[in-house]
Design a protein around this motif. Structure first.
Motif, PDB file in Angstrom:
ATOM      1  N   UNK A   1       0.869  -1.185   0.000  1.00  0.00           N
ATOM      2  CA  UNK A   1       0.000   0.000   0.000  1.00  0.00           C
ATOM      3  C   UNK A   1       0.906   1.235   0.000  1.00  0.00           C
ATOM      4  N   UNK A   2       0.410   2.412  -0.468  1.00  0.00           N
ATOM      5  CA  UNK A   2       1.246   3.613  -0.453  1.00  0.00           C
ATOM      6  C   UNK A   2       1.762   3.905   0.956  1.00  0.00           C
ATOM      7  N   UNK A   3       3.008   4.363   1.060  1.00  0.00           N
ATOM      8  CA  UNK A   3       3.568   4.648   2.386  1.00  0.00           C
ATOM      9  C   UNK A   3       2.797   5.813   3.016  1.00  0.00           C
ATOM     10  N   UNK A   4       2.338   5.640   4.279  1.00  0.00           N
ATOM     11  CA  UNK A   4       1.379   6.600   4.828  1.00  0.00           C
ATOM     12  C   UNK A   4       1.951   7.781   5.607  1.00  0.00           C
ATOM     13  N   UNK A   5       3.251   7.992   5.636  1.00  0.00           N
ATOM     14  CA  UNK A   5       3.807   9.028   6.508  1.00  0.00           C
ATOM     15  C   UNK A   5       4.978   9.741   5.843  1.00  0.00           C
ATOM     16  N   UNK A   6       5.464  10.794   6.522  1.00  0.00           N
ATOM     17  CA  UNK A   6       6.602  11.568   5.996  1.00  0.00           C
ATOM     18  C   UNK A   6       7.933  10.982   6.431  1.00  0.00           C
ATOM     19  N   UNK A   7       7.913  10.267   7.562  1.00  0.00           N
ATOM     20  CA  UNK A   7       9.159   9.678   8.066  1.00  0.00           C
ATOM     21  C   UNK A   7       8.992   8.172   8.253  1.00  0.00           C
TER      22      UNK A   7
END
Ligand code: MF3
Ligand code: CO
Length: 263
Positions: free
Chosen positions: A71-77
């Motif tokens: 799934x698309x990575x859900x965060x900035x870090x």
């Protein structure tokens, strides 16, 4: 190692833009570091990152990032605690004394990506874990020393592996560093192990994200149910340090250097 596509080389202007994006990435990582202490949750650290990235006029490289079958990575870090190697997804988990946390952050600024990571101790950690942090950071610099025009990529890979293994730890095999520029992941792949004199020749204008991932125990890893987070197979602690580096005619330049954090 077989390279399918050519390794992009940046012009003088491209390198200048990489300096800007990587400087920004180093500022974001440093700002996150100021928020790291026992009692803080990893989602709060992600908020600090998002705010800092926006203030700098960039966008988070990782947010929405797609890997095949993920799934698309859900965060900035990425915030990876203890036995988590990389790609820890920020959530409500709070840091406690004795933890280590690897923070990885990327920023896309004016057409170019900058990528860097650092593993931080929380309060008092054991001598063994301190050793892991020390040798992983030192291994990164051993690799960077070899990242010079005329050398082969395998010289970088080998320098990292031999330093880590001679210090009693192991390098993760399933994940690699990478070329970086207009895309976050470009050629070449940069394993943290390899044979000296192997692989493509390094040339001025190449920009590389060198990122040793080092386990205190065995090198094998497994993937958590969330399909992102990589953990050590034996639950031993793992560390991760990353710089983006430019190969210049007179040697490597560490584009994500930040005196306050790394000095
Ligand atoms: N520094 C890591 C890498 O270069 C972070 C990627 S996280 C992702 O691969 F979510 F963007 F994949
Ligand atoms: Co990277």
């Amino acid at each position: 190692m077989i390279q399918s596509r050519p390794i992009p080389r940046k012009s003088k202007q491209g390198i200048e833009k990489m300096r800007q994006s990587c400087k920004a990435a180093s500022i974001v990582l440093q700002k996150i570091s100021e928020g790291i202490k026992a009692g803080v949750s990893t989602i709060e650290l992600d908020k600090i990152a998002r705010r800092a990235i926006e203030e700098l006029g960039g966008t988070p490289s990782f947010l929405g990032y797609k890997l095949p079958r993920h799934p698309p990575y859900p965060a900035a870090i990425c915030a990876s605690i203890n036995e988590q190697v990389v790609h820890g997804i920020p959530d409500g988990r709070k840091l406690v004394d004795g933890d280590i946390i690897s923070i990885d952050v990327g920023i896309f600024l004016d057409g170019y990506h900058g990528d860097n990571a650092f593993t931080f101790p929380i309060g008092q950690i054991s001598d063994e874990v301190q050793h892991l942090l020390d040798i992983t950071q030192a291994a990164l610099y051993k690799g960077i020393e070899e990242a010079k025009s005329g050398n082969k990529l395998g010289d970088v890979c080998h320098a990292i592996q031999s330093y880590v293994e001679s210090n009693g730890c192991s390098v993760v095999r399933d994940l690699v560093g990478h070329g970086i520029g207009r895309s976050m992941h470009e050629e070449p792949q940069i394993p943290n192990y390899g044979r000296p004199g192997s692989g493509p020749r390094l040339k001025p204008g190449m920009t590389l994200a060198i990122e040793p991932m080092v386990n205190a125990g065995t090198w094998d890893v497994k993937l958590l149910e969330n399909s992102w987070t990589v953990v050590t197979a034996d639950n031993s602690p793992s560390a991760h340090f990353e710089h983006t580096v430019a190969i210049l005619s007179d040697g490597p330049e560490i584009l994500t250097w930040n005196e306050e954090l790394w000095g």
